[in-house]
Design an enzyme around this catalytic site. Structure first.
Site, PDB file in Angstrom:
ATOM      1  N   ARG A 288       0.704  -0.776   0.228  1.00 39.40           N
ATOM      2  CA  ARG A 288      -0.128   0.020   0.410  1.00 39.40           C
ATOM      3  C   ARG A 288       0.706   1.419  -0.052  1.00 39.40           C
ATOM      4  O   ARG A 288       0.216   2.353  -0.343  1.00 39.40           O
ATOM      5  CB  ARG A 288      -0.722   0.227   0.948  1.00 39.40           C
TER       6      ARG A 288
ATOM      7  N   LYS B 219      18.457  38.432  -0.882  1.00 43.96           N
ATOM      8  CA  LYS B 219      18.851  38.756   1.162  1.00 43.96           C
ATOM      9  C   LYS B 219      19.158  37.585   1.367  1.00 43.96           C
ATOM     10  O   LYS B 219      20.564  37.345   2.162  1.00 43.96           O
ATOM     11  CB  LYS B 219      17.050  38.403   2.213  1.00 43.96           C
ATOM     12  N   ASP B 220      19.616  36.547   0.506  1.00 41.26           N
ATOM     13  CA  ASP B 220      20.104  35.088   1.278  1.00 41.26           C
ATOM     14  C   ASP B 220      21.443  35.651   0.407  1.00 41.26           C
ATOM     15  O   ASP B 220      23.231  35.023   0.679  1.00 41.26           O
ATOM     16  CB  ASP B 220      19.721  33.695   0.315  1.00 41.26           C
TER      17      ASP B 220
ATOM     18  N   HIS C  64      19.859  31.047   7.323  1.00 41.72           N
ATOM     19  CA  HIS C  64      19.091  31.458   7.760  1.00 41.72           C
ATOM     20  C   HIS C  64      19.139  30.902  10.058  1.00 41.72           C
ATOM     21  O   HIS C  64      19.074  30.143  10.105  1.00 41.72           O
ATOM     22  CB  HIS C  64      17.631  31.750   7.912  1.00 41.72           C
TER      23      HIS C  64
ATOM     24  N   TYR D 133       9.551  22.543   8.263  1.00 39.66           N
ATOM     25  CA  TYR D 133      10.079  22.998   9.047  1.00 39.66           C
ATOM     26  C   TYR D 133       9.284  22.499  10.087  1.00 39.66           C
ATOM     27  O   TYR D 133       8.328  23.435  10.308  1.00 39.66           O
ATOM     28  CB  TYR D 133      10.829  24.259   8.958  1.00 39.66           C
TER      29      TYR D 133
ATOM     30  N   GLU E 288      16.383  37.864  12.498  1.00 45.65           N
ATOM     31  CA  GLU E 288      16.402  37.330  11.472  1.00 45.65           C
ATOM     32  C   GLU E 288      17.692  37.376  11.124  1.00 45.65           C
ATOM     33  O   GLU E 288      17.419  38.359  10.781  1.00 45.65           O
ATOM     34  CB  GLU E 288      15.113  36.472  10.326  1.00 45.65           C
TER      35      GLU E 288
ATOM     36  N   LYS F 104      14.426  23.660  15.191  1.00 42.50           N
ATOM     37  CA  LYS F 104      13.765  23.216  14.397  1.00 42.50           C
ATOM     38  C   LYS F 104      14.430  21.993  14.056  1.00 42.50           C
ATOM     39  O   LYS F 104      15.246  21.020  13.686  1.00 42.50           O
ATOM     40  CB  LYS F 104      14.822  23.344  12.342  1.00 42.50           C
TER      41      LYS F 104
ATOM     42  N   GLN G 290       4.977  26.088  15.177  1.00 41.33           N
ATOM     43  CA  GLN G 290       5.210  26.675  14.112  1.00 41.33           C
ATOM     44  C   GLN G 290       5.199  25.521  13.209  1.00 41.33           C
ATOM     45  O   GLN G 290       6.438  25.417  13.728  1.00 41.33           O
ATOM     46  CB  GLN G 290       5.482  28.004  13.765  1.00 41.33           C
ATOM     47  N   ASP G 291       4.493  25.358  11.881  1.00 41.04           N
ATOM     48  CA  ASP G 291       5.434  24.868  11.395  1.00 41.04           C
ATOM     49  C   ASP G 291       4.787  24.949   9.660  1.00 41.04           C
ATOM     50  O   ASP G 291       3.983  25.391   9.048  1.00 41.04           O
ATOM     51  CB  ASP G 291       4.028  22.997  11.115  1.00 41.04           C
ATOM     52  N   ASN G 292       5.908  25.153   9.376  1.00 37.77           N
ATOM     53  CA  ASN G 292       6.271  25.556   7.977  1.00 37.77           C
ATOM     54  C   ASN G 292       6.549  24.805   6.429  1.00 37.77           C
ATOM     55  O   ASN G 292       7.470  23.569   6.805  1.00 37.77           O
ATOM     56  CB  ASN G 292       7.454  26.689   7.838  1.00 37.77           C
TER      57      ASN G 292
ATOM     58  N   ARG H  11      18.194  27.941   0.390  1.00 42.35           N
ATOM     59  CA  ARG H  11      18.223  28.842   0.883  1.00 42.35           C
ATOM     60  C   ARG H  11      18.995  28.449   2.550  1.00 42.35           C
ATOM     61  O   ARG H  11      19.185  27.952   2.592  1.00 42.35           O
ATOM     62  CB  ARG H  11      16.605  28.430   1.120  1.00 42.35           C
TER      63      ARG H  11
END
Length: 182
Positions: free
Chosen positions: A23, A168-169, A61, A131, A142, A71, A46-48, A58
């Protein structure tokens, strides 16, 4: 689940026990009791989820205290090269980095406590990255460490396309000018 220590103190690779049959599969991606046995007593708030195309970097950070985030990260689709840098000034591994592959196939997760800068490079055509974080996003706390800082010396995998980064990065802080309160 199996918890493996990495060379950076407090940073763990978590490998779930996967149950597969005709399955499909099932696994626990988080279990507070087992994590506590590993010494991880995080409360997630929080979940991202992010989706990235091949070649996207990315990060790296992090958030300053008092809004620092732990995280728990994993990939549900695709493959990424996940990287963390120890930015805890009193740590014996301050400035050292660790990288590992996270993928839908290996189902590995990485526990990243506060005090680490984090980022990843997407190696597959698409990657969905999850995350779970221990503190809310706070733009004023940040910060971004440059992904290519020579003092850190991260060995990113070479691709057949150029890396793609946000402004930003691309304009993150150098390690020499790193702002950290860990």
């Amino acid at each position: 689940m199996r918890c493996t220590h990495t060379p950076l103190s407090g940073l763990y690779i978590i490998e779930p026990r996967v149950f597969e049959d005709v399955r499909g599969f099932f696994f626990e991606s988080y279990n507070a009791r087992l994590f506590a046995e590993f010494g991880i007593t995080a409360t997630f708030v929080q979940d991202n989820v992010s989706r990235s195309k091949k070649g996207v970097i990315r990060g790296l950070h992090y958030q300053l205290q008092p809004m620092a985030q732990g995280k728990l990260v994993r990939v549900s689709q695709g493959v990424v090269f996940d990287v963390v840098v120890d930015i805890r000034r009193q740590s014996p591994t301050f400035g050292k980095w660790f990288g590992t592959l996270l993928s839908e196939e290996n189902k590995k997760m990485l526990w990243i406590p506060p005090g680490f800068a984090h980022g990843f490079l997407t190696l597959s055509d698409i990657a969905d990255f999850h995350y779970k974080v221990t503190n809310f996003y706070s733009p004023e706390h940040e910060r971004t460490l440059r992904y290519d800082d020579p003092m850190v010396g991260i060995e990113w995998p070479k691709l057949d396309i150029p890396y793609c980064l946000s402004e930003k990065d691309r304009s993150g802080q150098t390690f020499q000018d790193l702002e950290t309160n860990f």
